[in-house]
Motif scaffolding. Structure first.
Motif, PDB file in Angstrom:
ATOM      1  N   HIS A 134       0.808  -1.216   0.000  1.00  0.00           N
ATOM      2  CA  HIS A 134       0.000   0.000   0.000  1.00  0.00           C
ATOM      3  C   HIS A 134       0.844   1.271   0.000  1.00  0.00           C
ATOM      4  N   TRP A 135       2.142   1.132  -0.106  1.00  0.00           N
ATOM      5  CA  TRP A 135       2.999   2.313  -0.086  1.00  0.00           C
ATOM      6  C   TRP A 135       2.973   3.039  -1.426  1.00  0.00           C
ATOM      7  N   GLU A 136       2.939   4.367  -1.358  1.00  0.00           N
ATOM      8  CA  GLU A 136       3.027   5.203  -2.558  1.00  0.00           C
ATOM      9  C   GLU A 136       4.010   6.332  -2.287  1.00  0.00           C
ATOM     10  N   PRO A 137       4.836   6.687  -3.270  1.00  0.00           N
ATOM     11  CA  PRO A 137       5.842   7.728  -3.050  1.00  0.00           C
ATOM     12  C   PRO A 137       5.232   9.117  -2.970  1.00  0.00           C
ATOM     13  N   GLU A 138       5.740   9.900  -2.024  1.00  0.00           N
ATOM     14  CA  GLU A 138       5.380  11.305  -1.977  1.00  0.00           C
ATOM     15  C   GLU A 138       6.203  12.077  -3.004  1.00  0.00           C
ATOM     16  N   ASP A 139       5.824  13.330  -3.231  1.00  0.00           N
ATOM     17  CA  ASP A 139       6.432  14.102  -4.313  1.00  0.00           C
ATOM     18  C   ASP A 139       7.931  14.318  -4.128  1.00  0.00           C
ATOM     19  N   ASP A 140       8.406  14.319  -2.865  1.00  0.00           N
ATOM     20  CA  ASP A 140       9.815  14.637  -2.627  1.00  0.00           C
ATOM     21  C   ASP A 140      10.694  13.399  -2.490  1.00  0.00           C
ATOM     22  N   VAL A 141      10.154  12.221  -2.798  1.00  0.00           N
ATOM     23  CA  VAL A 141      10.957  10.987  -2.700  1.00  0.00           C
ATOM     24  C   VAL A 141      11.871  10.900  -3.921  1.00  0.00           C
ATOM     25  N   ASP A 142      13.157  10.940  -3.677  1.00  0.00           N
ATOM     26  CA  ASP A 142      14.135  10.897  -4.760  1.00  0.00           C
ATOM     27  C   ASP A 142      14.859   9.556  -4.859  1.00  0.00           C
ATOM     28  N   VAL A 143      14.858   8.771  -3.787  1.00  0.00           N
ATOM     29  CA  VAL A 143      15.520   7.459  -3.806  1.00  0.00           C
ATOM     30  C   VAL A 143      14.630   6.458  -3.081  1.00  0.00           C
ATOM     31  N   VAL A 144      14.358   5.335  -3.738  1.00  0.00           N
ATOM     32  CA  VAL A 144      13.624   4.232  -3.129  1.00  0.00           C
ATOM     33  C   VAL A 144      14.511   3.000  -3.188  1.00  0.00           C
TER      34      VAL A 144
ATOM     35  N   HIS B 221       4.592  -7.981  -7.013  1.00  0.00           N
ATOM     36  CA  HIS B 221       5.374  -6.760  -6.790  1.00  0.00           C
ATOM     37  C   HIS B 221       5.826  -6.115  -8.090  1.00  0.00           C
ATOM     38  N   GLN B 222       5.854  -6.867  -9.179  1.00  0.00           N
ATOM     39  CA  GLN B 222       6.239  -6.268 -10.450  1.00  0.00           C
ATOM     40  C   GLN B 222       5.247  -5.175 -10.862  1.00  0.00           C
ATOM     41  N   GLY B 223       3.963  -5.424 -10.583  1.00  0.00           N
ATOM     42  CA  GLY B 223       2.961  -4.394 -10.852  1.00  0.00           C
ATOM     43  C   GLY B 223       3.152  -3.173  -9.970  1.00  0.00           C
ATOM     44  N   LEU B 224       3.516  -3.394  -8.703  1.00  0.00           N
ATOM     45  CA  LEU B 224       3.813  -2.272  -7.808  1.00  0.00           C
ATOM     46  C   LEU B 224       4.978  -1.452  -8.343  1.00  0.00           C
ATOM     47  N   MET B 225       6.031  -2.144  -8.771  1.00  0.00           N
ATOM     48  CA  MET B 225       7.182  -1.438  -9.303  1.00  0.00           C
ATOM     49  C   MET B 225       6.779  -0.594 -10.511  1.00  0.00           C
ATOM     50  N   GLY B 226       5.931  -1.153 -11.370  1.00  0.00           N
ATOM     51  CA  GLY B 226       5.467  -0.394 -12.530  1.00  0.00           C
ATOM     52  C   GLY B 226       4.733   0.875 -12.118  1.00  0.00           C
ATOM     53  N   ARG B 227       3.945   0.791 -11.063  1.00  0.00           N
ATOM     54  CA  ARG B 227       3.221   1.969 -10.577  1.00  0.00           C
ATOM     55  C   ARG B 227       4.187   3.001 -10.014  1.00  0.00           C
ATOM     56  N   TRP B 228       5.191   2.527  -9.253  1.00  0.00           N
ATOM     57  CA  TRP B 228       6.174   3.459  -8.702  1.00  0.00           C
ATOM     58  C   TRP B 228       6.957   4.160  -9.811  1.00  0.00           C
ATOM     59  N   LEU B 229       7.260   3.427 -10.867  1.00  0.00           N
ATOM     60  CA  LEU B 229       8.005   4.024 -11.973  1.00  0.00           C
ATOM     61  C   LEU B 229       7.240   5.198 -12.579  1.00  0.00           C
ATOM     62  N   GLU B 230       5.921   5.080 -12.585  1.00  0.00           N
ATOM     63  CA  GLU B 230       5.096   6.185 -13.087  1.00  0.00           C
ATOM     64  C   GLU B 230       5.021   7.327 -12.081  1.00  0.00           C
ATOM     65  N   GLN B 231       4.905   7.004 -10.798  1.00  0.00           N
ATOM     66  CA  GLN B 231       4.630   8.008  -9.779  1.00  0.00           C
ATOM     67  C   GLN B 231       5.865   8.803  -9.351  1.00  0.00           C
ATOM     68  N   LEU B 232       7.030   8.178  -9.376  1.00  0.00           N
ATOM     69  CA  LEU B 232       8.227   8.864  -8.888  1.00  0.00           C
ATOM     70  C   LEU B 232       8.574  10.056  -9.773  1.00  0.00           C
ATOM     71  N   ALA B 233       9.175  11.046  -9.144  1.00  0.00           N
ATOM     72  CA  ALA B 233       9.484  12.288  -9.838  1.00  0.00           C
ATOM     73  C   ALA B 233      10.638  12.099 -10.818  1.00  0.00           C
ATOM     74  N   PRO B 234      10.709  12.923 -11.861  1.00  0.00           N
ATOM     75  CA  PRO B 234      11.870  12.882 -12.758  1.00  0.00           C
ATOM     76  C   PRO B 234      13.168  13.040 -11.969  1.00  0.00           C
ATOM     77  N   GLY B 235      14.149  12.242 -12.316  1.00  0.00           N
ATOM     78  CA  GLY B 235      15.425  12.261 -11.609  1.00  0.00           C
ATOM     79  C   GLY B 235      15.510  11.295 -10.453  1.00  0.00           C
ATOM     80  N   ALA B 236      14.382  10.647 -10.087  1.00  0.00           N
ATOM     81  CA  ALA B 236      14.371   9.726  -8.950  1.00  0.00           C
ATOM     82  C   ALA B 236      15.054   8.411  -9.303  1.00  0.00           C
ATOM     83  N   TRP B 237      15.482   7.718  -8.246  1.00  0.00           N
ATOM     84  CA  TRP B 237      16.150   6.429  -8.374  1.00  0.00           C
ATOM     85  C   TRP B 237      15.322   5.336  -7.687  1.00  0.00           C
ATOM     86  N   LEU B 238      15.290   4.143  -8.301  1.00  0.00           N
ATOM     87  CA  LEU B 238      14.683   2.962  -7.698  1.00  0.00           C
ATOM     88  C   LEU B 238      15.724   1.848  -7.724  1.00  0.00           C
TER      89      LEU B 238
END
Length: 268
Positions: free
Chosen positions: A92-102, A114-131
């Motif tokens: 249920h975790w979702e990144p906030e706007d200021d998350v730059d590294v996960v 979890h692959q689907g979760l990762m796909g969602r995070w890839l969309e939600q994370l800000a430009p320049g962020a790292w996973l």
């Protein structure tokens, strides 16, 4: 499948072996001054704390579903500035706007889909962020295959049916690479097999007891768990023979791990 219970002391008993993949993973993150860093599945917090040391200007947060692990983390790192730990479910975790590294080190294998979760995070994370994600890739290894075979035997099937996931908790490296590339991220994906040298009696059983065996132990009574472990340990002796070297009983335990690190491009 419910979340397993965790013993922080048992989990950290093999600290060097468990921490090395974390450093190999996070060493590929080139973020310079992230605002917020999140460690998903932080466990007892020792490795999360190294992220706070690396990026002292960042807010560093560890998330875990185990209160036992969080109690250990909060006790050890109480009062550390800009380092916090909170209870939560990765699902249920979702990144906030200021998350730059996960970062998620050896945790996502416990999260179905979890692959689907990762796909969602890839969309939600800000430009320049790292996973950065590391998962074990040893579910077909003897330690896990033998555990599943014993759990599915006539003696144990009625007690352990559905407790263990099978050979698909994680994807192969190429699938993670394609997930990142299809999302438009820069990607670095690799695998490593660590030939770990474990010492002492019942070394492989002790290792697995701290991680993969947890769902089985949770599902059985103490007497049943002891019986299962005894039978399982006999199988492990044959699969992982030990030898005495310089007066120390040693067992070689190969452990394959899968790594993926990605960066979301800055907007043009």
């Amino acid at each position: 499948m419910s979340s397993p219970t965790w013993d922080p002391a048992l989990y950290t008993a093999f600290g060097d072996h468990r921490s090395r993949p974390f450093y190999d993973l996070t060493g590929r993150i080139a973020a310079e001054a992230p605002r917020r860093v999140v460690d998903l599945g932080c466990g007892p917090g020792e490795l999360t704390a190294t992220l706070a040391e690396r990026w002292p200007g960042a807010l560093v947060e560890g998330l875990d579903s185990s209160e036992e692990m969080l109690d250990a983390a909060r006790s050890r790192f109480a009062g550390r500035d800009r380092l916090s730990f909170r209870h939560g479910d990765i699902l249920h975790w979702e990144p906030e706007d200021d998350v730059d590294v996960v970062v998620s080190n050896a945790a996502l294998q416990w999260v179905p889909g979890h692959q689907g979760l990762m796909g969602r995070w890839l969309e939600q994370l800000a430009p320049g962020a790292w996973l950065a994600v590391q998962v074990p890739g040893n579910f077909s290894a003897p330690s896990h295959a033998l555990m599943r075979e014993l759990a599915e035997s006539s003696q144990w099937d009625h007690r352990l049916r559905g407790v263990l996931r099978h050979t698909d908790p994680v994807s192969e490296p190429r699938a993670y690479l394609e997930l990142l590339l299809d999302a438009g991220w820069d990607a670095d994906v690799w695998e490593t097999t660590y030939c770990q040298v474990l010492t002492g009696e019942d070394a492989v059983l002790t290792w697995v007891r701290g991680t993969g065996l947890r769902p089985v132990l949770d599902a059985l009574s103490p007497a049943e768990a002891a019986q299962f472990e005894e039978q399982y340990n006999q199988l492990l002796y044959d699969a992982y023979p030990s030898a005495e070297r310089d007066g120390v009983l040693t067992t070689v335990y190969p452990f394959r791990r899968i790594f993926c690190v990605g960066r979301k491009p800055e907007r043009a």
